[in-house]
Design a protein around this motif. Structure first.
Motif, mmCIF file in Angstrom:
data_model
loop_
_atom_site.group_PDB
_atom_site.id
_atom_site.type_symbol
_atom_site.label_atom_id
_atom_site.label_comp_id
_atom_site.label_asym_id
_atom_site.label_seq_id
_atom_site.Cartn_x
_atom_site.Cartn_y
_atom_site.Cartn_z
ATOM 1 N N GLY A 130 4.683 11.152 15.852
ATOM 2 C CA GLY A 130 4.977 12.107 14.904
ATOM 3 C C GLY A 130 5.943 11.894 13.849
ATOM 4 O O GLY A 130 6.380 12.736 12.943
ATOM 5 N N GLU A 131 6.424 10.631 13.460
ATOM 6 C CA GLU A 131 7.076 10.132 12.557
ATOM 7 C C GLU A 131 6.788 8.981 11.746
ATOM 8 O O GLU A 131 6.228 8.166 12.450
ATOM 9 C CB GLU A 131 8.763 10.301 12.747
ATOM 10 C CG GLU A 131 9.188 9.434 13.701
ATOM 11 C CD GLU A 131 10.707 9.555 14.189
ATOM 12 O OE1 GLU A 131 11.049 10.642 14.117
ATOM 13 O OE2 GLU A 131 11.058 8.490 14.912
ATOM 14 N N ILE A 132 7.269 8.791 10.774
ATOM 15 C CA ILE A 132 7.143 7.332 9.857
ATOM 16 C C ILE A 132 8.717 6.901 9.815
ATOM 17 O O ILE A 132 9.570 7.386 9.276
ATOM 18 C CB ILE A 132 6.752 7.627 8.567
ATOM 19 C CG1 ILE A 132 5.146 8.106 8.741
ATOM 20 C CG2 ILE A 132 6.732 6.021 7.955
ATOM 21 C CD1 ILE A 132 4.558 8.313 7.519
ATOM 22 N N GLU A 133 8.772 5.508 10.015
ATOM 23 C CA GLU A 133 10.131 4.829 9.867
ATOM 24 C C GLU A 133 10.044 3.702 8.996
ATOM 25 O O GLU A 133 8.966 2.901 9.212
ATOM 26 C CB GLU A 133 10.510 4.243 11.187
ATOM 27 C CG GLU A 133 11.925 3.554 11.283
ATOM 28 C CD GLU A 133 12.320 3.276 12.802
ATOM 29 O OE1 GLU A 133 13.215 2.084 12.546
ATOM 30 O OE2 GLU A 133 11.944 3.653 13.724
ATOM 31 N N LEU A 134 10.762 3.570 8.124
ATOM 32 C CA LEU A 134 10.680 2.545 6.875
ATOM 33 C C LEU A 134 12.215 2.017 6.930
ATOM 34 O O LEU A 134 13.110 2.643 6.790
ATOM 35 C CB LEU A 134 10.377 3.259 5.716
ATOM 36 C CG LEU A 134 10.783 2.471 4.319
ATOM 37 C CD1 LEU A 134 9.755 1.033 4.476
ATOM 38 C CD2 LEU A 134 10.595 3.041 3.150
ATOM 39 N N GLU A 135 11.973 0.698 7.185
ATOM 40 C CA GLU A 135 13.461 -0.272 7.368
ATOM 41 C C GLU A 135 13.323 -1.191 6.349
ATOM 42 O O GLU A 135 12.247 -2.010 6.163
ATOM 43 C CB GLU A 135 13.561 -0.882 8.722
ATOM 44 C CG GLU A 135 14.016 0.046 9.867
ATOM 45 C CD GLU A 135 14.133 -0.625 11.139
ATOM 46 O OE1 GLU A 135 14.411 -1.810 11.222
ATOM 47 O OE2 GLU A 135 13.961 0.034 12.334
ATOM 48 N N ILE A 136 14.291 -1.280 5.641
ATOM 49 C CA ILE A 136 14.445 -2.326 4.365
ATOM 50 C C ILE A 136 15.780 -2.992 4.886
ATOM 51 O O ILE A 136 16.802 -2.453 4.811
ATOM 52 C CB ILE A 136 14.624 -1.595 2.914
ATOM 53 C CG1 ILE A 136 13.342 -0.786 2.640
ATOM 54 C CG2 ILE A 136 14.955 -2.838 1.892
ATOM 55 C CD1 ILE A 136 13.396 0.033 1.357
ATOM 56 N N GLU A 137 15.539 -4.496 4.861
ATOM 57 C CA GLU A 137 16.518 -5.210 5.366
ATOM 58 C C GLU A 137 16.878 -6.227 4.497
ATOM 59 O O GLU A 137 15.964 -6.994 3.920
ATOM 60 C CB GLU A 137 16.403 -5.718 6.799
ATOM 61 C CG GLU A 137 17.485 -6.558 7.558
ATOM 62 C CD GLU A 137 17.137 -6.998 8.991
ATOM 63 O OE1 GLU A 137 17.209 -6.235 9.934
ATOM 64 O OE2 GLU A 137 16.587 -8.043 8.952
ATOM 65 N N PHE A 138 18.006 -6.444 4.161
ATOM 66 C CA PHE A 138 18.573 -7.760 3.239
ATOM 67 C C PHE A 138 19.591 -8.616 4.034
ATOM 68 O O PHE A 138 20.516 -8.030 4.658
ATOM 69 C CB PHE A 138 19.458 -7.187 2.014
ATOM 70 C CG PHE A 138 18.388 -6.385 1.269
ATOM 71 C CD1 PHE A 138 17.467 -6.964 0.179
ATOM 72 C CD2 PHE A 138 18.540 -4.929 0.978
ATOM 73 C CE1 PHE A 138 16.860 -6.281 -0.480
ATOM 74 C CE2 PHE A 138 17.862 -4.252 0.262
ATOM 75 C CZ PHE A 138 16.910 -4.746 -0.592
ATOM 76 N N LYS A 139 19.443 -9.984 4.093
ATOM 77 C CA LYS A 139 20.059 -10.906 4.623
ATOM 78 C C LYS A 139 20.476 -11.805 3.843
ATOM 79 O O LYS A 139 19.825 -12.352 2.975
ATOM 80 C CB LYS A 139 19.607 -11.295 5.771
ATOM 81 C CG LYS A 139 19.417 -10.345 7.042
ATOM 82 C CD LYS A 139 18.696 -11.225 8.032
ATOM 83 C CE LYS A 139 18.498 -10.413 9.441
ATOM 84 N NZ LYS A 139 17.811 -11.306 10.580
#
Length: 86
Positions: free
Chosen positions: A62-71
């Motif tokens: 029931g949800e959308i997860e958006l992860e943006i990662e910088f390393k």
């Protein structure tokens, strides 16, 4: 063990989320020692010319997860591994 970890979880309006992303984009665009406004305070980070990125989208339960990662390496680890490029 991490040298430093900052985590912030809060609810934002769509416009507040956009403002936060714009501030992050400005810091990345500036590079060098960039200041990030993190709500309760400001953090200064050294941002190099090149960094690694990862974008992840998960849809489920029931949800959308958006992860943006910088390393990127810290100055210490880049120097220790001979990471200076000229």
């Amino acid at each position: 063990m991490k040298d430093l970890k900052f985590e912030q979880k809060r609810s934002l309006s769509r416009l507040e989320a956009a403002d936060q992303l714009e501030a992050l984009a400005a810091a990345l665009r500036h590079g060098g020692n960039a200041e990030l406004d993190l709500g309760p305070g400001t953090m200064t980070l050294r941002v190099p010319e090149e960094l690694k990125t990862e974008i992840e989208v998960e849809v489920g339960e029931g949800e959308i997860e958006l992860e943006i990662e910088f390393k990127w390496p810290t100055a210490q680890s880049a120097a220790a591994s001979g990471g200076h490029r000229g």
